[in-house]
Write a protein that holds these residues in place. Structure first.
Motif, PDB file in Angstrom:
ATOM      1  N   PRO A 121       0.828  -1.205   0.000  1.00  0.00           N
ATOM      2  CA  PRO A 121       0.000   0.000   0.000  1.00  0.00           C
ATOM      3  C   PRO A 121       0.865   1.259   0.000  1.00  0.00           C
ATOM      4  CG  PRO A 121       0.131  -0.891   2.204  1.00  0.00           C
ATOM      5  CD  PRO A 121       0.842  -1.867   1.304  1.00  0.00           C
ATOM      6  N   PRO A 122       0.334   2.348  -0.532  1.00  0.00           N
ATOM      7  CA  PRO A 122       1.064   3.626  -0.476  1.00  0.00           C
ATOM      8  C   PRO A 122       1.227   4.065   0.981  1.00  0.00           C
ATOM      9  CG  PRO A 122      -0.788   3.745  -2.008  1.00  0.00           C
ATOM     10  CD  PRO A 122      -0.925   2.465  -1.260  1.00  0.00           C
ATOM     11  N   SER A 123       2.177   4.942   1.218  1.00  0.00           N
ATOM     12  CA  SER A 123       2.381   5.444   2.574  1.00  0.00           C
ATOM     13  C   SER A 123       1.118   6.132   3.073  1.00  0.00           C
ATOM     14  CB  SER A 123       3.578   6.410   2.613  1.00  0.00           C
ATOM     15  OG  SER A 123       3.316   7.533   1.804  1.00  0.00           O
ATOM     16  N   GLY A 124       0.920   6.055   4.367  1.00  0.00           N
ATOM     17  CA  GLY A 124      -0.240   6.684   4.982  1.00  0.00           C
ATOM     18  C   GLY A 124      -1.400   5.738   5.210  1.00  0.00           C
ATOM     19  N   TYR A 125      -1.356   4.538   4.650  1.00  0.00           N
ATOM     20  CA  TYR A 125      -2.404   3.545   4.869  1.00  0.00           C
ATOM     21  C   TYR A 125      -1.947   2.547   5.930  1.00  0.00           C
ATOM     22  CZ  TYR A 125      -4.918   5.233   0.816  1.00  0.00           C
ATOM     23  OH  TYR A 125      -5.607   6.021  -0.060  1.00  0.00           O
ATOM     24  N   ARG A 126      -2.913   2.009   6.650  1.00  0.00           N
ATOM     25  CA  ARG A 126      -2.596   1.022   7.685  1.00  0.00           C
ATOM     26  C   ARG A 126      -2.164  -0.288   7.053  1.00  0.00           C
ATOM     27  NH1 ARG A 126      -7.543   1.165  11.903  1.00  0.00           N
ATOM     28  NH2 ARG A 126      -6.265  -0.429  12.888  1.00  0.00           N
ATOM     29  N   LYS A 127      -1.223  -0.952   7.697  1.00  0.00           N
ATOM     30  CA  LYS A 127      -0.760  -2.276   7.283  1.00  0.00           C
ATOM     31  C   LYS A 127      -0.293  -2.956   8.562  1.00  0.00           C
ATOM     32  CE  LYS A 127       2.474  -4.704   4.299  1.00  0.00           C
ATOM     33  NZ  LYS A 127       3.602  -4.571   3.375  1.00  0.00           N
ATOM     34  N   GLU A 128      -1.213  -3.673   9.188  1.00  0.00           N
ATOM     35  CA  GLU A 128      -0.950  -4.301  10.475  1.00  0.00           C
ATOM     36  C   GLU A 128      -0.898  -5.811  10.322  1.00  0.00           C
ATOM     37  OE1 GLU A 128      -4.017  -2.881  13.091  1.00  0.00           O
ATOM     38  OE2 GLU A 128      -3.601  -0.804  12.590  1.00  0.00           O
ATOM     39  N   PRO A 129      -0.129  -6.480  11.174  1.00  0.00           N
ATOM     40  CA  PRO A 129      -0.073  -7.944  11.082  1.00  0.00           C
ATOM     41  C   PRO A 129      -1.445  -8.568  11.342  1.00  0.00           C
ATOM     42  CG  PRO A 129       1.619  -7.094  12.573  1.00  0.00           C
ATOM     43  CD  PRO A 129       0.730  -5.949  12.220  1.00  0.00           C
ATOM     44  N   ALA A 130      -1.777  -9.584  10.577  1.00  0.00           N
ATOM     45  CA  ALA A 130      -2.999 -10.351  10.790  1.00  0.00           C
ATOM     46  C   ALA A 130      -2.660 -11.510  11.725  1.00  0.00           C
ATOM     47  CB  ALA A 130      -3.528 -10.859   9.451  1.00  0.00           C
ATOM     48  N   LEU A 131      -3.603 -12.410  11.930  1.00  0.00           N
ATOM     49  CA  LEU A 131      -3.374 -13.563  12.800  1.00  0.00           C
ATOM     50  C   LEU A 131      -2.505 -14.633  12.134  1.00  0.00           C
ATOM     51  CD1 LEU A 131      -6.979 -13.955  14.251  1.00  0.00           C
ATOM     52  CD2 LEU A 131      -4.974 -12.944  15.373  1.00  0.00           C
ATOM     53  N   VAL A 132      -2.343 -14.532  10.815  1.00  0.00           N
ATOM     54  CA  VAL A 132      -1.596 -15.521  10.042  1.00  0.00           C
ATOM     55  C   VAL A 132      -0.411 -14.840   9.368  1.00  0.00           C
ATOM     56  CG1 VAL A 132      -1.765 -17.112   8.087  1.00  0.00           C
ATOM     57  CG2 VAL A 132      -3.688 -16.880   9.660  1.00  0.00           C
ATOM     58  N   LYS A 133       0.749 -15.457   9.479  1.00  0.00           N
ATOM     59  CA  LYS A 133       1.959 -14.916   8.843  1.00  0.00           C
ATOM     60  C   LYS A 133       1.747 -14.841   7.330  1.00  0.00           C
ATOM     61  CE  LYS A 133       6.899 -15.429   8.511  1.00  0.00           C
ATOM     62  NZ  LYS A 133       8.095 -16.080   9.005  1.00  0.00           N
ATOM     63  N   GLY A 134       2.135 -13.711   6.753  1.00  0.00           N
ATOM     64  CA  GLY A 134       1.978 -13.511   5.316  1.00  0.00           C
ATOM     65  C   GLY A 134       0.712 -12.748   4.958  1.00  0.00           C
ATOM     66  N   CYS A 135      -0.108 -12.445   5.946  1.00  0.00           N
ATOM     67  CA  CYS A 135      -1.328 -11.660   5.738  1.00  0.00           C
ATOM     68  C   CYS A 135      -1.237 -10.382   6.545  1.00  0.00           C
ATOM     69  CB  CYS A 135      -2.568 -12.439   6.185  1.00  0.00           C
ATOM     70  SG  CYS A 135      -2.899 -13.924   5.228  1.00  0.00           S
ATOM     71  N   VAL A 136      -1.927  -9.354   6.088  1.00  0.00           N
ATOM     72  CA  VAL A 136      -1.990  -8.083   6.802  1.00  0.00           C
ATOM     73  C   VAL A 136      -3.436  -7.616   6.860  1.00  0.00           C
ATOM     74  CG1 VAL A 136       0.354  -7.361   6.208  1.00  0.00           C
ATOM     75  CG2 VAL A 136      -1.558  -6.716   4.726  1.00  0.00           C
ATOM     76  N   LEU A 137      -3.688  -6.721   7.793  1.00  0.00           N
ATOM     77  CA  LEU A 137      -4.963  -6.014   7.874  1.00  0.00           C
ATOM     78  C   LEU A 137      -4.695  -4.587   7.436  1.00  0.00           C
ATOM     79  CD1 LEU A 137      -6.158  -7.431  11.287  1.00  0.00           C
ATOM     80  CD2 LEU A 137      -6.962  -8.079   9.014  1.00  0.00           C
ATOM     81  N   THR A 138      -5.525  -4.086   6.524  1.00  0.00           N
ATOM     82  CA  THR A 138      -5.257  -2.782   5.930  1.00  0.00           C
ATOM     83  C   THR A 138      -6.547  -2.022   5.654  1.00  0.00           C
ATOM     84  OG1 THR A 138      -4.135  -1.646   4.115  1.00  0.00           O
ATOM     85  CG2 THR A 138      -5.219  -3.730   3.568  1.00  0.00           C
ATOM     86  N   ASP A 139      -6.428  -0.723   5.511  1.00  0.00           N
ATOM     87  CA  ASP A 139      -7.554   0.096   5.091  1.00  0.00           C
ATOM     88  C   ASP A 139      -7.391   0.526   3.632  1.00  0.00           C
ATOM     89  OD1 ASP A 139      -5.425   1.832   5.537  1.00  0.00           O
ATOM     90  OD2 ASP A 139      -6.593   3.306   6.634  1.00  0.00           O
ATOM     91  N   TYR A 140      -6.430  -0.078   2.921  1.00  0.00           N
ATOM     92  CA  TYR A 140      -6.187   0.253   1.519  1.00  0.00           C
ATOM     93  C   TYR A 140      -6.880  -0.773   0.625  1.00  0.00           C
ATOM     94  CZ  TYR A 140      -3.802   1.397  -2.828  1.00  0.00           C
ATOM     95  OH  TYR A 140      -3.515   1.769  -4.118  1.00  0.00           O
ATOM     96  N   TYR A 141      -7.633  -0.273  -0.344  1.00  0.00           N
ATOM     97  CA  TYR A 141      -8.354  -1.132  -1.287  1.00  0.00           C
ATOM     98  C   TYR A 141      -8.465  -0.396  -2.610  1.00  0.00           C
ATOM     99  CZ  TYR A 141     -12.442  -3.056  -3.688  1.00  0.00           C
ATOM    100  OH  TYR A 141     -13.295  -3.572  -4.616  1.00  0.00           O
ATOM    101  N   VAL A 142      -8.151  -1.086  -3.684  1.00  0.00           N
ATOM    102  CA  VAL A 142      -8.346  -0.564  -5.040  1.00  0.00           C
ATOM    103  C   VAL A 142      -8.950  -1.676  -5.860  1.00  0.00           C
ATOM    104  CG1 VAL A 142      -7.241   0.333  -7.111  1.00  0.00           C
ATOM    105  CG2 VAL A 142      -6.405   1.032  -4.888  1.00  0.00           C
ATOM    106  N   ASP A 143     -10.051  -1.357  -6.538  1.00  0.00           N
ATOM    107  CA  ASP A 143     -10.743  -2.354  -7.367  1.00  0.00           C
ATOM    108  C   ASP A 143     -10.000  -2.573  -8.664  1.00  0.00           C
ATOM    109  OD1 ASP A 143     -12.607  -4.133  -8.316  1.00  0.00           O
ATOM    110  OD2 ASP A 143     -14.052  -2.602  -8.855  1.00  0.00           O
TER     111      ASP A 143
END
Length: 143
Positions: A121-143
Motif C-alpha cells: 500500500p502507499p504510505s499513509g495507509y494502515r498495514k498491520e499484522p494479521a493472525l496468520v503470517k503472510g497476511c496483513v490487515l489494511t484500510d487500503y483497497y483498489v478495485d
C-alpha cells in the motif's frame, strides 16, 4: 447474522439479508473451498441482487489461514490490492467497490484481510499484522 447485516447496512445498502443454503455458491467473497474449511458457520447475501456476501466466522485464525491458502493457490484473485473485509466475528465481500470502500472508512472500524504477496500500500495507509503470517490487515483497497 442479523447484527452483522445491520452493521453493514449502516455503511452500504444491505437489506434484506437472505441466508445462502449450504452447498450453494455465493456470488461474491470466498469460494466453496474456504467454506469447506469449517471456519464459516453461516452465510448470507444482500444488496441488489445478492451483490454483497456476509460470512459469520467461528474461528478468525482458521478463517485467515484458509483465506491465505486460497490466495497462495491463486484462487484469491490476481489483484494484489484486494481481499476481504473482516470484523471480529464476520467477513464481508462484495461485487461493489463502493460497498467495500464504505466499510473501510475509519468510522466503520473494519479492515481488509490481504494475503497477496505483492501487496504494497502507499504510505499513509494502515498495514498491520494479521493472525496468520503472510497476511496483513489494511484500510487500503483498489478495485
Amino acid at each position: 447474522m442479523a447484527a452483522a447485516a445491520r452493521f453493514v447496512n449502516g455503511f452500504t445498502p444491505c437489506d434484506p439479508i437472505k441466508t445462502v443454503p449450504a452447498g450453494s455458491h455465493p456470488s461474491t467473497g470466498p469460494d466453496e473451498k474456504l467454506l469447506q474449511a469449517g471456519t464459516v458457520i453461516e452465510r448470507g447475501t444482500c444488496g441488489s441482487p445478492g451483490r454483497t456476501s456476509i460470512y459469520m466466522i467461528k474461528d478468525a485464525k482458521a478463517f485467515q489461514t484458509a483465506f491465505k491458502a486460497e490466495t497462495d493457490a491463486g484462487d484469491g484473485g490476481g489483484n494484489p490490492n484486494q481481499g476481504i473485509v473482516v470484523g471480529q466475528d464476520f467477513a464481508m465481500g462484495s461485487e461493489s467497490s463502493d460497498a467495500m470502500s464504505a466499510l473501510l472508512q475509519p468510522q466503520a472500524g473494519l479492515l481488509m484481510l490481504n494475503c497477496h504477496p505483492d501487496f504494497k500500500p502507499p504510505s499513509g495507509y494502515r498495514k498491520e499484522p494479521a493472525l496468520v503470517k503472510g497476511c496483513v490487515l489494511t484500510d487500503y483497497y483498489v478495485d
